[in-house]
Design a protein around this motif. Structure first.
Motif, PDB file in Angstrom:
ATOM      1  N   UNK A   1       1.027  -1.044  -0.100  1.00  0.00           N
ATOM      2  CA  UNK A   1       0.270  -0.421   0.245  1.00  0.00           C
ATOM      3  C   UNK A   1       1.132   1.758   0.212  1.00  0.00           C
ATOM      4  N   UNK A   2       2.215   1.255   0.720  1.00  0.00           N
ATOM      5  CA  UNK A   2       3.004   2.449   0.578  1.00  0.00           C
ATOM      6  C   UNK A   2       3.435   2.055  -0.255  1.00  0.00           C
ATOM      7  N   UNK A   3       3.478   1.510  -1.402  1.00  0.00           N
ATOM      8  CA  UNK A   3       4.748   1.514  -1.949  1.00  0.00           C
ATOM      9  C   UNK A   3       4.160   2.248  -4.162  1.00  0.00           C
ATOM     10  N   UNK A   4       4.777   3.241  -4.324  1.00  0.00           N
ATOM     11  CA  UNK A   4       4.178   3.996  -5.480  1.00  0.00           C
ATOM     12  C   UNK A   4       4.817   3.559  -6.449  1.00  0.00           C
ATOM     13  N   UNK A   5       5.021   2.642  -7.654  1.00  0.00           N
ATOM     14  CA  UNK A   5       5.246   2.242  -8.904  1.00  0.00           C
ATOM     15  C   UNK A   5       4.424   2.330  -9.768  1.00  0.00           C
ATOM     16  N   UNK A   6       4.929   3.662 -10.758  1.00  0.00           N
ATOM     17  CA  UNK A   6       4.532   3.761 -11.757  1.00  0.00           C
ATOM     18  C   UNK A   6       4.106   2.874 -13.343  1.00  0.00           C
ATOM     19  N   UNK A   7       3.829   2.450 -14.345  1.00  0.00           N
ATOM     20  CA  UNK A   7       3.322   1.101 -15.043  1.00  0.00           C
ATOM     21  C   UNK A   7       4.185   1.163 -16.213  1.00  0.00           C
ATOM     22  N   UNK A   8       4.466   0.007 -17.102  1.00  0.00           N
ATOM     23  CA  UNK A   8       5.534   0.226 -18.062  1.00  0.00           C
ATOM     24  C   UNK A   8       4.520   0.649 -19.496  1.00  0.00           C
ATOM     25  N   UNK A   9       4.480   2.033 -20.415  1.00  0.00           N
ATOM     26  CA  UNK A   9       3.829   1.775 -21.334  1.00  0.00           C
ATOM     27  C   UNK A   9       5.375   1.483 -22.570  1.00  0.00           C
ATOM     28  N   UNK A  10       4.551   0.314 -23.437  1.00  0.00           N
ATOM     29  CA  UNK A  10       5.174   0.078 -24.449  1.00  0.00           C
ATOM     30  C   UNK A  10       4.588  -0.345 -25.625  1.00  0.00           C
TER      31      UNK A  10
END
Length: 721
Positions: free
Chosen positions: A494-503
């Motif tokens: 919940x405390x981790x913020x990781x973006x998606x990977x666009x390819x």
């Protein structure tokens, strides 16, 4: 002869030198009357420092004292009050620490349990010091808390506090069971039942220092034959007990050494010194001496000084300062000049150090001509038996009977201590915590809380300090430990913020979610974690991870291989079934992917197979040659040839291999080479350049012919002369 009445008290003072028995009757106004007494010295050293060493010999003396008293007073004595020597008491100071991070707010029961765990630790320390395996061989006669600590800081009370660590420091006093057991054994042989037990220092204090005087800081020293027992009052109670391993016998021994006297004769001389100005005695050689009191004292001055030093030093050690007054009792207190010497060493006025005898006891209306300090303790035993008796009581713990020595107001905690219950295990321990690292940050997942113990006294819930009575029934169930910590990545993310990977994958735009790595391996979000796991939540970073996240990955995208054998040795060959490109550049599955990369992959139409020469190990291609020098040039003349078979059929080095093929190499040796064989490996013109010249052939300088054999290292010459 008639039975003793219930009000009569038969008291025995079983000392190192003698046994004193007296019968006491209560009188109006809380007073007492001595009906009669008897005294007899031990014939042998059956007592040592207040401890019975020969039960039979001591019992014989008790029997004779009892019989004489019965005959004198026309009674039958069956019950007796006795005292355990104060020198048998052991004081232990200890500090215990407990992790309270999982307990929440501390309750009264938590604090009592912590104190009792300190008492139990002191009990174990005492057992180790005396090399006793069973720490339950010591009764706790009382303890006091010195200090509480919370998270390393001293605090007045732990009640309702919260923190990570609690400490308690206690001073506990113990009585060895063997002291009580030997007393009971000697009394049993004399057909006596122990009605009550007290401690000698307590007995003496009860009659000389009433409770109204105990706010005064007073030291009571009972100087017997083998040891000097010390008890100190203050703040309304007895605050310390101690012992000095020296007493009247040291003075007697000094007299014996100075004048060559039998020990018993020296004892008589010592007693006369306190009442006579002049003493007469005979030494072991039969010579008679008549000396003044001062002359004799001068010969034992060193022994008296030593006894005064030991007593004074011990008082200062126990009390940390000189007391307000010192009372000396016991036969050894009559040692000449001892009160003055003690007062000097404690820097007290001489009037503040005094020998106290029976005459100082106000609670007796008739003392039956008893006098002197040696009878203070016997009278105190009788009074203690009436006012402060210590008895056995039977209680039941989980239906098992326990016979406990009632040394004080016994509590539930005392019963558990006596039964050997590990006090630290009363409350269930918190479950094991778990530590993991998530994206480099330490996370601690606590275990479940332990439960409190269940303690029922006669069916009702109680605390550890609840008092108990004889025949009480205790049911004790220890608390259960909490469960060990559990966690899953999804619960910690919940405390981790990781973006998606666009390819772009084969012209299809994708937005890929973060992935979970546990100890370097990709895992599902609901995978149960283990202690010390390394968790990483991140975007896919390699081509393989992107294909996996896009659900396009298949195992045959990895480098493929097949195996074959060469002369039975297993070999492997790798090849690719897929081609990969990142932004138009040929790529591998382990290559890194960046945001907005263009990825293309496809299966190859065919994969060319290698030839036998491509896969054949170098060591398998070795040929055998004869190496010679011909006209200055080095030549290699093959002397063997290799035959190649693929799955049993003759093959060439250029032939392709296939999966699971069996390649066999066979080496065939030719005949031994001769001089003429070299002509197949030279391109020089060997014909005569001019007519009339003669051909000269040599091997290593010696004339030779075309058919002569050659070997490696030979030097061959061919010329026209």
């Amino acid at each position: 002869m008639y039975e003793e009445t219930k009000n009569h008290i038969f008291a025995l003072d079983i000392g190192t030198r003698s046994v004193v028995g007296l019968l006491v009757s209560p009188a109006p106004g809380g007073k007492f009357t001595v009906l009669g007494y008897e005294r007899e010295e031990h014939e042998e050293r059956s007592m040592l420092d207040g401890q019975i060493h020969d039960v039979v010999a001591v019992a014989d003396v008790i029997i004779r004292v009892k019989q004489r008293l019965e005959s004198k007073l026309n009674v039958t004595l069956t019950d007796v009050a006795v005292a355990a020597a104060g020198r048998s008491l052991h004081t232990q100071r200890t500090l215990v620490t407990e992790d309270i991070s999982g307990l929440g707010q501390l309750t009264h029961n938590h604090i009592v349990a912590l104190e009792l765990s300190a008492v139990q630790q002191a009990q174990r320390m005492l057992a180790r010091e005396h090399k006793i395996n069973d720490f339950n061989q010591y009764y706790c006669v009382g303890y006091s808390v010195v200090n509480y600590y919370l998270d390393g800081e001293m605090i007045g009370s732990l009640m309702d506090q919260r923190g990570n660590e609690a400490r308690v420091e206690v001073i506990a006093t113990f009585l060895p069971r063997m002291v009580v057991d030997s007393l009971i054994a000697a009394l049993k042989r004399a057909d006596l039942n122990m009605l009550a037990l007290t401690l000698e220092p307590i007995a003496a204090i009860n009659v000389l220092v009433p409770s109204t005087m105990r706010r005064l800081n007073v030291a009571l020293v009972d100087i017997g034959a083998g040891t000097s027992d010390i008890a100190i009052t203050g703040d309304g109670t007895v605050i310390a007990y101690g012992m000095v391993p020296a007493a009247g016998d040291e003075i007697t021994d000094a007299l014996s050494q100075a004048y060559l006297l039998d020990f018993n004769i020296a004892e008589e001389v010592k007693r006369k010194l306190s009442t006579q100005e002049e003493v007469t005695f005979s030494d072991i050689l039969g010579m008679e001496h008549t000396l003044t009191q001062n002359e004799v004292i001068s010969q034992i001055e060193d022994a008296i000084n030593n006894l005064a030093d030991l007593i004074s030093d011990r008082i200062l050690e126990l009390n940390s300062k000189p007391p307000q007054a010192v009372m000396l009792i016991g036969g050894g207190s009559l040692t000449p000049n001892l009160p003055q010497k003690v007062s000097e060493r404690l820097s007290l006025p001489q009037a503040r150090v005094a020998v106290r005898g029976v005459d100082a006891i106000q609670s007796f209306t008739d003392k039956a001509d008893l006098s002197g300090p040696e009878f203070v303790t016997p009278l105190g035993i009788a009074v203690a038996a009436k006012k402060h008796p210590i008895k056995y009581l039977t209680v039941y713990l989980n239906e098992e009977p326990l016979r406990i020595f009632d040394l004080k107001q016994m509590t539930v905690g005392d019963v558990l201590l006596y039964a050997g219950v590990d006090i630290k295990r009363l409350h269930g321990r918190p479950g094991l915590a778990m530590t993991v690292h998530m994206n480099g940050k330490l996370k601690i997942i606590p275990g479940g809380h332990g439960t409190a113990p269940q303690i029922l006294l006669n069916g009702n819930p109680v605390q550890l300090d609840a008092p108990i009575q004889a025949e009480d029934r205790l049911v004790f169930t220890p608390g259960q430990d909490g469960t060990s910590a559990t966690a899953k990545p999804i619960e910690l993310a919940e405390d981790e913020s990781v973006d998606t990977l666009d390819v772009m994958l084969n012209d299809t735009p994708l937005s890929l979610s973060p992935m979970v790595m546990i100890n370097g391996q990709e895992a599902a979000w609901d995978t149960p974690l283990k202690d010390r796991d390394q968790i990483e939540i991140r975007r896919p970073s390699t081509l393989r991870e992107v294909l996996t996240a896009a659900q396009a990955y298949t195992p045959n995208m990895e480098m493929q291989q097949f195996q074959f054998t060469v002369n039975g040795r297993i070999m492997r060959h790798e090849y690719a079934m897929y081609s990969f490109f990142i932004n138009g550049r040929k790529a591998q599955l382990d290559d890194k992917i960046q945001k907005n990369d263009q990825i293309v992959y496809h299966m190859q139409a065919s994969a060319s197979l290698p030839s036998i020469a491509d896969v054949l190990p170098v060591e398998e291609q070795t040929a055998v040659n004869t190496i010679v020098t011909f006209n200055g040039k080095t030549l290699q003349i093959p002397t063997s040839e290799t035959e190649i078979y693929l799955d049993g059929e003759r093959a060439q080095l250029s032939d392709p291999i296939r999966a699971n093929a069996a390649i066999t190499l066979k080496v065939r040796f030719k005949r031994e080479p001769v001089f003429s064989d070299v002509f197949r490996y030279v391109s020089d013109n060997l014909h005569a350049t001019e007519p009339g010249k003669k051909l000269v052939i040599t091997i290593n300088g010696a004339p030779a012919s075309f058919q002569d054999p050659i070997k490696t290292g030979d030097i061959l010459e061919f010329e026209w002369k």
